[in-house]
Design an enzyme around this catalytic site. Sequence first.
Site, PDB file in Angstrom:
ATOM      1  N   SER A  84       0.812  -1.216   0.000  1.00 13.33           N
ATOM      2  CA  SER A  84       0.000   0.000   0.000  1.00 13.33           C
ATOM      3  C   SER A  84       0.847   1.269   0.000  1.00 13.33           C
ATOM      4  O   SER A  84       0.425   2.294  -0.522  1.00 13.33           O
ATOM      5  CB  SER A  84      -0.970  -0.001   1.177  1.00 13.33           C
ATOM      6  N   THR A  85       2.057   1.207   0.556  1.00 15.24           N
ATOM      7  CA  THR A  85       2.924   2.391   0.572  1.00 15.24           C
ATOM      8  C   THR A  85       3.167   2.885  -0.849  1.00 15.24           C
ATOM      9  O   THR A  85       3.097   4.090  -1.123  1.00 15.24           O
ATOM     10  CB  THR A  85       4.260   2.066   1.263  1.00 15.24           C
ATOM     11  N   TYR A  86       3.447   1.973  -1.775  1.00 12.48           N
ATOM     12  CA  TYR A  86       3.656   2.360  -3.169  1.00 12.48           C
ATOM     13  C   TYR A  86       2.339   2.687  -3.861  1.00 12.48           C
ATOM     14  O   TYR A  86       2.248   3.649  -4.618  1.00 12.48           O
ATOM     15  CB  TYR A  86       4.408   1.260  -3.930  1.00 12.48           C
ATOM     16  N   ALA A  87       1.301   1.899  -3.610  1.00 11.06           N
ATOM     17  CA  ALA A  87      -0.005   2.137  -4.253  1.00 11.06           C
ATOM     18  C   ALA A  87      -0.516   3.541  -3.927  1.00 11.06           C
ATOM     19  O   ALA A  87      -1.104   4.202  -4.782  1.00 11.06           O
ATOM     20  CB  ALA A  87      -1.008   1.083  -3.802  1.00 11.06           C
TER      21      ALA A  87
ATOM     22  N   LEU B 260       9.134  -8.532 -11.160  1.00 10.77           N
ATOM     23  CA  LEU B 260       8.104  -7.584 -10.730  1.00 10.77           C
ATOM     24  C   LEU B 260       7.958  -6.485 -11.774  1.00 10.77           C
ATOM     25  O   LEU B 260       8.951  -6.044 -12.355  1.00 10.77           O
ATOM     26  CB  LEU B 260       8.496  -6.955  -9.394  1.00 10.77           C
ATOM     27  N   GLU B 261       6.736  -6.044 -11.983  1.00 11.62           N
ATOM     28  CA  GLU B 261       6.479  -4.934 -12.896  1.00 11.62           C
ATOM     29  C   GLU B 261       5.873  -3.796 -12.086  1.00 11.62           C
ATOM     30  O   GLU B 261       4.894  -3.980 -11.376  1.00 11.62           O
ATOM     31  CB  GLU B 261       5.519  -5.366 -14.008  1.00 11.62           C
TER      32      GLU B 261
ATOM     33  N   TYR C 220       3.293 -26.524 -12.101  1.00  9.27           N
ATOM     34  CA  TYR C 220       4.010 -25.692 -13.066  1.00  9.27           C
ATOM     35  C   TYR C 220       5.249 -26.434 -13.564  1.00  9.27           C
ATOM     36  O   TYR C 220       5.565 -26.411 -14.745  1.00  9.27           O
ATOM     37  CB  TYR C 220       4.395 -24.367 -12.396  1.00  9.27           C
TER      38      TYR C 220
END
Length: 188
Positions: free
Chosen positions: A112-115, A136-137, A170
């Site tokens: 959430s810090t980045y969002a 990661l993107e 996988y």
Amino acid sequence: MGIKADKWIRRMAEQHAMIEPFEPNQVRETEQGRIISYGTSSYGYDVRCSDEFKIFTNINSAIVDPKDFAEDSFVDVQSDVCIIPPNSFALARTVEYFRIPRDVLTICLGKSTYARCGIIVNVTPLEPEWEGHVTLEFSNTTPLPAKIYANEGVAQMLFFTGDEICETSYRDRGGKYQGQRGVTLPKA
């Protein structure tokens, strides 16, 4: 899970090398000061991104094609921070290497810090028996440059155990991203 989630994560990391390197606690501060947290949380594991970044650039007027992605559409950067141009994106990889058990599905969600800054981490699954560094993107949805910090928390992994072991994992399918190391571009 039947046992406390944080204990389950610790047990899986110790017995099955599910996460390496593994941090059994939530780290919020280092010798350099406060950081964006990483390590074991109540019901998941907060991962860090390494200092290897691929920043998207359109200097060659490429078309974004997942079947034929032009490698020269990225600028490679190794740094403690990554500056993502406005309305663009960057790829990175986790510091942690994962070995997902056959009865576990893992979902990667952004922190959430980045969002809250308009930086979105793509949601991606880690299927049963997948292993590797997670690519990661990071999408910068803002009209301003955005900063990502290497070796600090960037995303959270949530683990879901199945009632039964999956019929085809996988690894069984020979998944194209199996065993990936480093930042891995799309493969057709």
